[in-house]
Design a protein around this motif. Structure first.
Motif, short mmCIF file in Angstrom:
data_model
loop_
_atom_site.label_atom_id
_atom_site.label_comp_id
_atom_site.label_asym_id
_atom_site.label_seq_id
_atom_site.Cartn_x
_atom_site.Cartn_y
_atom_site.Cartn_z
N ALA A 194 -28.58 -35.99 3.82
CA ALA A 194 -28.89 -37.33 4.09
C ALA A 194 -28.09 -38.05 2.95
O ALA A 194 -27.38 -39.03 3.08
CB ALA A 194 -30.44 -37.49 4.22
N GLY A 195 -28.41 -37.44 1.65
CA GLY A 195 -27.66 -38.24 0.49
C GLY A 195 -26.28 -38.08 0.57
O GLY A 195 -25.65 -38.94 0.27
N PHE B 271 -20.58 -43.10 3.32
CA PHE B 271 -20.25 -44.17 3.96
C PHE B 271 -20.38 -45.25 2.93
O PHE B 271 -19.91 -46.37 3.44
CB PHE B 271 -21.20 -44.23 5.25
CG PHE B 271 -20.69 -43.21 6.47
CD1 PHE B 271 -19.90 -44.02 7.28
CD2 PHE B 271 -20.85 -41.97 6.42
CE1 PHE B 271 -19.58 -43.31 8.28
CE2 PHE B 271 -20.63 -41.20 7.67
CZ PHE B 271 -19.85 -42.05 8.68
N ARG B 272 -21.29 -45.15 2.18
CA ARG B 272 -21.28 -46.42 1.21
C ARG B 272 -20.13 -46.49 0.07
O ARG B 272 -19.70 -47.79 -0.32
CB ARG B 272 -22.84 -46.20 0.30
CG ARG B 272 -23.92 -46.59 1.04
CD ARG B 272 -25.17 -46.93 -0.02
NE ARG B 272 -25.05 -45.86 -1.12
CZ ARG B 272 -25.84 -45.92 -1.95
NH1 ARG B 272 -26.48 -47.12 -2.33
NH2 ARG B 272 -26.07 -44.97 -2.90
N GLY C 239 -21.85 -49.53 12.59
CA GLY C 239 -23.26 -48.87 12.74
C GLY C 239 -23.45 -47.81 11.65
O GLY C 239 -24.50 -47.68 11.18
N LEU C 240 -22.60 -47.00 11.60
CA LEU C 240 -22.59 -45.69 10.65
C LEU C 240 -22.40 -46.33 9.30
O LEU C 240 -23.14 -45.89 8.36
CB LEU C 240 -21.53 -44.99 11.03
CG LEU C 240 -21.73 -43.95 12.24
CD1 LEU C 240 -20.48 -43.12 12.52
CD2 LEU C 240 -22.72 -43.27 12.32
N THR C 241 -21.57 -47.34 8.82
CA THR C 241 -21.45 -47.67 7.69
C THR C 241 -22.51 -48.69 7.02
O THR C 241 -23.27 -48.15 6.00
CB THR C 241 -20.28 -48.84 7.57
OG1 THR C 241 -18.88 -48.11 7.95
CG2 THR C 241 -19.88 -49.24 6.12
N TYR C 242 -23.21 -49.61 7.86
CA TYR C 242 -24.13 -50.43 7.53
C TYR C 242 -25.62 -49.54 7.59
O TYR C 242 -26.42 -49.73 6.90
CB TYR C 242 -24.09 -51.69 8.23
CG TYR C 242 -23.10 -52.58 7.74
CD1 TYR C 242 -23.46 -53.53 6.61
CD2 TYR C 242 -21.95 -52.51 8.51
CE1 TYR C 242 -22.57 -54.46 6.39
CE2 TYR C 242 -21.01 -53.36 8.12
CZ TYR C 242 -21.48 -54.18 6.78
OH TYR C 242 -20.24 -55.20 6.56
N GLY D 271 -28.66 -49.25 4.96
CA GLY D 271 -30.06 -49.27 5.45
C GLY D 271 -30.88 -48.18 5.09
O GLY D 271 -32.28 -48.40 4.88
N ALA D 272 -30.18 -47.04 5.09
CA ALA D 272 -31.15 -45.66 4.63
C ALA D 272 -31.61 -45.63 3.23
O ALA D 272 -32.92 -45.27 2.80
CB ALA D 272 -30.23 -44.38 4.86
N GLU D 273 -30.77 -46.47 2.29
CA GLU D 273 -31.44 -46.63 1.11
C GLU D 273 -32.59 -47.67 1.08
O GLU D 273 -33.53 -47.47 0.16
CB GLU D 273 -30.24 -47.13 0.06
CG GLU D 273 -29.36 -46.22 -0.50
CD GLU D 273 -30.20 -44.96 -1.05
OE1 GLU D 273 -30.54 -45.06 -2.15
OE2 GLU D 273 -30.37 -43.92 -0.13
#
Length: 238
Positions: A49-50, A56-57, A91-94, A98-100
């Motif tokens: 996940a990290g 992507f960030r 979607g994958l980038t943002y 959002g995951a953070e």
């Protein structure tokens, strides 16, 4: 502008809204899946996940759109239409950002709440569903609102694929009329109106969710200023 040119702009608005909704749904799903995975008890899951989040960030949304639309098709032998390519890339980038937000909100829940779930013999999934998420989700809404506005502005990037979004349609109208100031002023106003409506919707959602867990939303600065001027609290008068 003529009615035909306005029709072109309105079609661009509709395409932008479609892209915004689809990419926001994907980003939300990714945010929760990856954000929860970052709190997983297994180190390998947290690592994956990290890794996704950092990749992507650390890459440009514009380059990601290029990659999804131009690089993937030759590699896999299929071609995504611009709408789905833009949805996937944005979607994958943002979703990584959002995951953070999700991870931070979950980490901010009082540890005593987790301990209470353990004392009640809840499974990790039950603790997440019944204790952590109900308290964490209301705290996610303000940063998610900001992320949604950023996503709206990011939709303009899909115009590089020739997709008829608001930015692309506005540029076609500009070329037809040879008038930049007027057209781009209209485009700015339309983006602002959409962003303002999104902010109001998210604000209402925040109030509803916080009321559900017995919390009050953070007052808006302008309302607080008016209240201070009315009551004299916080004033600088002698």
């Amino acid at each position: 502008m003529t009615s035909g040119l306005w029709e072109l702009v309105l079609k661009g608005v509709w395409v932008t809204i479609q892209l915004l909704v689809l990419s926001a749904l994907l980003a939300t799903a990714v945010s929760f899946v990856v954000g929860i995975a970052r709190t997983h008890r297994l180190k390998f899951v947290r690592f994956l996940a990290g890794f996704y989040t950092e990749v992507f960030r650390g890459t440009s949304a514009l380059v990601m759109i290029f990659w999804v639309f131009f690089v993937l098709p030759p590699a896999f032998g299929w071609q995504l239409v611009p709408l789905w390519a833009g949805t996937l890339a944005l979607g994958l980038t943002y979703g990584a950002y959002g995951a953070e937000i999700v991870r931070g909100a979950l980490a901010a829940v009082d540890p005593a709440q987790r301990e209470g779930g353990i004392a009640l013999s809840f499974t990790p999934a039950q603790r997440m569903r019944l204790i952590l998420l109900p308290q964490a989700v209301p705290e996610m809404i303000p940063p998610f609102s900001n992320l949604l506005i950023e996503l709206l502005k990011g939709t303009a990037l899909v115009s590089i694929m020739g997709m008829g979004d608001l930015a692309f349609s506005g540029n076609l109208v500009r070329l037809a009329l040879q008038e930049s100031a007027e057209i781009y002023t209209y485009i700015l106003i339309i983006y602002f109106v959409i962003a303002f409506l999104l902010t109001r919707i998210m604000r209402g959602l925040e109030k509803k969710l916080k009321a559900g867990v017995g919390k009050k939303p953070v007052p808006e600065p302008d309302l607080e200023l008016k209240r201070a001027e009315t009551t004299g609290v916080g004033g600088g008068g002698a």
